[in-house]
Write a protein that holds these residues in place. Sequence first.
Motif, PDB file in Angstrom:
ATOM      1  N   ALA A   1       0.833  -1.123   0.057  1.00 30.23           N
ATOM      2  CA  ALA A   1      -0.069   0.139  -0.091  1.00 30.23           C
ATOM      3  C   ALA A   1       0.875   1.367   0.151  1.00 30.23           C
ATOM      4  CB  ALA A   1      -0.941  -0.006   1.292  1.00 30.23           C
TER       5      ALA A   1
ATOM      6  N   ARG B   1      -3.192  -1.680  -6.747  1.00 35.78           N
ATOM      7  CA  ARG B   1      -4.369  -0.995  -6.388  1.00 35.78           C
ATOM      8  C   ARG B   1      -5.667  -1.686  -6.565  1.00 35.78           C
ATOM      9  NH1 ARG B   1      -3.701   5.255  -7.761  1.00 35.78           N
ATOM     10  NH2 ARG B   1      -2.069   5.728  -6.163  1.00 35.78           N
ATOM     11  N   GLN B   2      -6.548  -1.775  -5.459  1.00 37.40           N
ATOM     12  CA  GLN B   2      -7.595  -2.046  -5.352  1.00 37.40           C
ATOM     13  C   GLN B   2      -8.461  -1.735  -6.569  1.00 37.40           C
ATOM     14  OE1 GLN B   2      -9.283  -4.454  -3.837  1.00 37.40           O
ATOM     15  NE2 GLN B   2      -8.111  -4.558  -1.741  1.00 37.40           N
TER      16      GLN B   2
ATOM     17  N   GLY C   1      -1.997   3.741  -2.161  1.00 35.35           N
ATOM     18  CA  GLY C   1      -3.514   3.362  -2.060  1.00 35.35           C
ATOM     19  C   GLY C   1      -3.497   1.982  -1.594  1.00 35.35           C
ATOM     20  N   ASP C   2      -4.622   1.627  -1.372  1.00 40.90           N
ATOM     21  CA  ASP C   2      -5.349   0.389  -1.142  1.00 40.90           C
ATOM     22  C   ASP C   2      -4.431  -0.664  -1.955  1.00 40.90           C
ATOM     23  OD1 ASP C   2      -6.447   1.401   1.182  1.00 40.90           O
ATOM     24  OD2 ASP C   2      -8.686   1.376   0.344  1.00 40.90           O
ATOM     25  N   ALA C   3      -4.023  -1.686  -1.443  1.00 38.25           N
ATOM     26  CA  ALA C   3      -3.633  -2.629  -2.289  1.00 38.25           C
ATOM     27  C   ALA C   3      -4.264  -3.965  -2.207  1.00 38.25           C
ATOM     28  CB  ALA C   3      -1.916  -2.523  -1.898  1.00 38.25           C
TER      29      ALA C   3
ATOM     30  N   ASP D   1      -7.496  -0.621  -9.412  1.00 35.65           N
ATOM     31  CA  ASP D   1      -6.844  -0.751 -10.753  1.00 35.65           C
ATOM     32  C   ASP D   1      -7.628  -2.202 -11.609  1.00 35.65           C
ATOM     33  OD1 ASP D   1      -5.570   1.574 -10.960  1.00 35.65           O
ATOM     34  OD2 ASP D   1      -3.625   0.676 -10.630  1.00 35.65           O
TER      35      ASP D   1
ATOM     36  N   LEU E   1       2.257   1.617  -3.860  1.00 37.14           N
ATOM     37  CA  LEU E   1       1.327   1.777  -4.601  1.00 37.14           C
ATOM     38  C   LEU E   1       0.615   3.273  -4.379  1.00 37.14           C
ATOM     39  CD1 LEU E   1       0.136  -1.784  -4.984  1.00 37.14           C
ATOM     40  CD2 LEU E   1       1.156  -0.222  -7.034  1.00 37.14           C
TER      41      LEU E   1
END
Length: 285
Positions: free
Chosen positions: A123, A266-267, A128-130, A269, A126
């Motif tokens: 996270a 990322r969540q 962001g949420d991963a 993507d 990236l």
Amino acid sequence: MNLSSNGVAIPFSPELFGPLHATGTDDLPDPVALRERLHEDGYLYLPGFLDREDVLRLRARYFSQLPAGFLAPGTSAREGLFSGRVPEGIPEHGVAGHPAHAFVRSETFDRFLDDPRLRKLAADLLDGDARMLPRRILRHFHRGVRRASRAHVDFDYMNEGSPRVVTMWIPVGDCPPQSGALVYLEGSHRLPPEAYEPLRDTTDRPGDRRQICHDLEFTARSLDRRWLWTDFSAGDLMVHLPRIIHASLDATTEAMRLSIDTRFMRQSDAPDPRWLRAWSADDGA
């Protein structure tokens, strides 16, 4: 040090090899600094990021699943020493019926990778949420096979989704170069693909253009860059970008190489759909 990859020798010389630079794990830099380091070097080498005993327990659990005769007599699964003979009847590595195929689908494997430190690191990198992609690979090499990962970039294997991915490579046991460790081509994440496209014509697998080259000396000299290496220990973690060229060396030690490849994105993507199912060595991805 005598080294080769896929049976092709590569001299261990200062013009062809240089050191991986470690990022200390006792006091990791803030996420912004970590991201800057990753994008500057193309990788993060994090010695001792994972608990050594946890890693060696996983090694023991996997090698204990191998059929009788695979391990050297009088040695332990934790050591993972090759007997010099692959028992008859065992399927190709990683396909249905091989211990690695079942192991990546086991609770033991899930628990090991369900580590909050890995998720937080992903996270942070990236921004962001991963999420971890379900296709997680367990590689197992032993001396005598002259088989290794050819020079490649990860994105060529997962180009049907977002390029915003980080790979984490975990050596499951001590892994010096002679045991088949990964090596990274210095600064190669900044190269445009057309710079190394001609190298794909020098290959031992002409039917697979995703691989750049099986000859690591030719690759290094053609691109005027060194392969970066280190003596990996159980507990170390490598993180790399999807555009850095990397490969592995041939395993020539009594101790077998065992390693995990897992990838985060990322969540929000879009993933490559081939990476949304559990790994099998014959799945074509």
